[in-house]
Scaffold this motif. Structure first.
Motif, PDB file in Angstrom:
ATOM      1  N   ASP A 174       0.835  -1.206   0.000  1.00 18.52           N
ATOM      2  CA  ASP A 174       0.000   0.000   0.000  1.00 18.52           C
ATOM      3  C   ASP A 174       0.873   1.261   0.000  1.00 18.52           C
ATOM      4  N   ASP A 175       0.317   2.340  -0.507  1.00 21.14           N
ATOM      5  CA  ASP A 175       0.980   3.653  -0.466  1.00 21.14           C
ATOM      6  C   ASP A 175       2.389   3.580  -1.041  1.00 21.14           C
ATOM      7  N   GLU A 231      -4.435   4.531  -6.488  1.00 25.78           N
ATOM      8  CA  GLU A 231      -5.429   4.979  -5.511  1.00 25.78           C
ATOM      9  C   GLU A 231      -5.663   6.472  -5.623  1.00 25.78           C
TER      10      GLU A 231
HETATM   11 MG    MG Z   1      -3.342   3.328   0.275  1.00 27.39          MG
END
Ligand code: MG
Ligand code: C2E
Ligand code: MG
Ligand code: MG
Length: 286
Positions: A174-175, A231
């Motif tokens: 993520d990220d 995202e």
């Molecule tokens: Mg994220």
């Protein structure tokens, strides 16, 4: 039940109210689970080519009886600091798996996991328990971890990731791009997905450096044979560019907000006439 009000200001300038609210929130949180003040919101993840919803990310929500909605940025941090994250995290896992079990096959659910949870030797067991109790097939569960979780590369975290992978749980990074050790992390772990952080997507239309980074991450995913999810997609222009660059999946307010009832994206924006025109105008397809 409330602590006495402190009649002084902290050296760092924190007001008594701020100190109290942090302490109170941390305490309230322990009771909040039992009082059903926590719930999950689900945000659609959409195939960038077909427009089909492939799954949902589960996002924790807390509606405080007096203070109203509290941002996860705040309560997850507090829960990590107090150790409550283990209990909250177990609840998130089982609740997400239960909800996902009722969705049509093969929709998957992505669950965020804190670095603190990963450090616990019991974590893989709680994932197994959530799968067993909910009856959700393992291939429909994805765990989202951040680079910070893997930074220490501690034995415990490595074991946890390997154990989850052995179970058949997919692991998403993520990220991506906001941590410190991106490439080393990619070298060490076989992720099933990369999620480009929203900060890059946000700026890609007007900042050529952000655009270059997005393109580089997409190329990296392609080279490593790992699907890439973008995202924070809010603008049509972002969507068009991401599709043209071969992004695998899209997530963002443009397609759907996090909602209590997991809601399939019914019309992919790129199937609208205006968008088709826009893509033609730019020439070339994904
Ligand atoms: Mg994220
Ligand atoms: P994240 O995992 O990167 O989740 C994406 C965040 O971006 C979510 O914020 C989501 O609502 C927001 N978002 C999605 N699309 C858009 C968009 O188009 N524009 C903008 N501006 N924002 C968008 P949220 O729900 O406030 O969660 C924030 C962070 O809190 C999450 O970031 C995640 O790190 C953490 N979090 C949330 N739920 C959990 C949980 O159950 N467990 C753990 N450990 N962390 C969680
Ligand atoms: Mg996430
Ligand atoms: Mg993010």
């Amino acid at each position: 039940r409330r602590t006495k009000r402190h009649a002084y200001l902290r050296a760092d300038g924190t007001s008594p109210e701020e100190i109290r609210s942090g302490e109170h929130l941390a305490r309230d949180m322990r009771e909040a689970l039992g009082r059903n003040e926590f719930y999950l919101a689900f945000q659609a993840q959409v195939d960038a080519r077909t427009g089909e919803t492939t799954g949902f990310e589960a996002l924790a929500r807390w509606h405080h009886p007096e203070q109203g909605p509290i941002s996860p940025e705040i309560f997850i941090g507090l829960a990590e600091a107090t150790g409550f994250i283990h209990e909250l995290g177990r609840w998130v896992l089982i609740e997400a798996c239960r909800k996902a079990k009722a969705w049509p096959w093969p929709l998957r659910v992505a669950v965020n996991v804190s670095p603190v949870q990963l450090e616990s030797p019991d974590f893989p067991l709680s994932v197994e328990a959530a799968l067993a109790e909910s009856g959700l097939p393992v291939e429909r569960l994805e765990i989202e971890v951040t680079e910070s979780a893997l930074l220490g590369n501690t034995e415990q975290v490595v074991l946890a990731i390997d154990r989850l992978k052995a179970l058949g749980v997919a692991i998403a990074l993520d990220d991506f791009g906001t941590g410190w050790s991106s490439l080393a992390t990619l070298q060490r772990f076989r992720f099933d997905r990369l999620k480009i952080d929203r900060t890059f997507v946000e700026r890609m239309e007007y900042d050529t450096r952000s655009l270059a980074i997005v393109r580089a991450v997409l190329n990296l995913g392609y080279a490593l044979d790992v699907p890439v999810t973008a995202e924070g997609v809010e603008q049509l222009g972002q969507l068009v560019a991401l599709r043209q660059m071969g992004c695998t999946e899209i997530q963002g307010f443009l397609l759907g907000r996090p909602e209590v009832e997991a809601t399939l994206v019914t019309m992919a924006p790129w199937n609208a006439r205006s968008v088709a025109g826009m893509e033609d105008g730019r020439g070339g397809g994904a």
